[in-house]
Write an enzyme that holds these catalytic residues in place. Sequence first.
Site, PDB file in Angstrom:
ATOM      1  N   TRP A 163       0.623  -0.986  -0.403  1.00 52.90           N
ATOM      2  CA  TRP A 163      -0.387   0.021   0.366  1.00 52.90           C
ATOM      3  C   TRP A 163       0.643   1.688   0.075  1.00 52.90           C
ATOM      4  O   TRP A 163       0.344   2.639  -0.513  1.00 52.90           O
ATOM      5  CB  TRP A 163      -1.296  -0.031   0.591  1.00 52.90           C
ATOM      6  CG  TRP A 163      -2.185  -1.206   0.700  1.00 52.90           C
ATOM      7  CD1 TRP A 163      -1.775  -1.971   2.389  1.00 52.90           C
ATOM      8  CD2 TRP A 163      -2.479  -1.926   0.083  1.00 52.90           C
ATOM      9  NE1 TRP A 163      -2.748  -2.961   1.941  1.00 52.90           N
ATOM     10  CE2 TRP A 163      -3.116  -2.923   0.424  1.00 52.90           C
ATOM     11  CE3 TRP A 163      -2.804  -1.543  -0.600  1.00 52.90           C
ATOM     12  CZ2 TRP A 163      -3.482  -3.495  -0.040  1.00 52.90           C
ATOM     13  CZ3 TRP A 163      -3.828  -2.278  -2.056  1.00 52.90           C
ATOM     14  CH2 TRP A 163      -4.214  -3.557  -1.335  1.00 52.90           C
ATOM     15  N   ASP A 164       1.502   1.320   1.048  1.00 53.85           N
ATOM     16  CA  ASP A 164       2.783   2.456   0.931  1.00 53.85           C
ATOM     17  C   ASP A 164       3.289   2.257  -0.733  1.00 53.85           C
ATOM     18  O   ASP A 164       3.954   3.705  -1.769  1.00 53.85           O
ATOM     19  CB  ASP A 164       4.088   1.825   1.977  1.00 53.85           C
ATOM     20  CG  ASP A 164       4.081   2.339   3.054  1.00 53.85           C
ATOM     21  OD1 ASP A 164       3.181   2.791   3.416  1.00 53.85           O
ATOM     22  OD2 ASP A 164       4.165   1.744   3.801  1.00 53.85           O
TER      23      ASP A 164
END
Length: 402
Positions: free
Chosen positions: A163-164
């Site tokens: 997700w980063d």
Amino acid sequence: MYELLKGLRVVEGSAFVAAPTCGLYLAQMGAEVIRFDNIGGGPDFRRWPLAGNGASLYWEGLNKGKKSVALDLSRAEGRELAQRLATAPGDDAGLFVTNFPADGFLAYDRLRALRDDLVCVRVMGWADGSQGMDYTINAALGLPQMTGPADDERPVNHVLAAWDLLTGAYCAFALVSALLARTRGQGGREIRAPLSDIGAATMANLGFTAETLLTGHQRPRMGNDVFGAFGRDFTTRDGQKLMLLAITPRQWAKALDALGIGGQVAALEAELGVSFATDEGLRFTHRARLYPLFEAAFAAKTAAELTPAFDAGGVTWGAYQTLEAALSDTRLYKDNPLFETVRHPSGLSYPAPGAMGSIPQDQRGPVRPAPALGQHTDEVLSEVLGLPSAEIARLHDQGVVA
């Protein structure tokens, strides 16, 4: 490094992965990216993995090609300098990437008062402003309950900060999109990119949420099985694990030919009254009957016997290998023009990648290492903010900059 964004100045006030990744991608496409940090380094300056001398390999990797300014952000004068950097004049400036809180000294309204056409991309945890990081967002989305062996109920966190990384890439896209809108007379804007929204939207885009809404339960964990198609790891006679994937009819046919099990599969099709060649979903549905045929075929031959046949037949497969082995793989690291051995601020020399995309029409420029912390403080204060040398010396003497 390429020069597609040459002339753009992006200021970055950030830490951890998502926002620095955004700045990294922009720098690798030619933008001048100026990162400001607290004197002594922010919360990610000593993050693992570390070199033997204590330098962060993580920080060196995510900040390649950037300039570094060190400010005392605990003091009003240091915070003011950060605001002035983010909003410095210039047609190709006024571009700011951050994961600082939306309501702090770098709030968009405060910055916009200094530059009305500012484009700000802000990474957040949750959309409501509460704290969230990749692992906690991932846990909330339910993915750790879908990951891992089918006979183990413990949640499994994947080691990739997905997700980063998705958020960082999305922010780079969003910033360039907002800049294009600004050049067309639409002014500046703030784009907020919460990890929670990136994760939730991605799960929906991939059909995970619709599947759960319609069935009433989330997908169960399936080990290494590829959901909805035929794919799994199999073990050769000499103990090597190979990943086999057969999604298209051609991939399926080539795999059967190479393994010599076409007749056995045809008999199973006749028994079940199905055609695996025309429907990948049926291969998944009946995988428990298919797997033993494939397991036996793999177990009958060594990897050295199977893999040439796979390659000759156009089979989609891959060998499981350690990162140590991957470093010698010419398709990944060894002799890959994406990588260049450079000397890093830690004093170590090791290969580092440039821009991940290749542009055949453009010459790839040299990889630029990360800066030493505060390496460009004086240069940036002078050239971007126009401060005279006496003023810069005063800021040093008073510990506002370093």
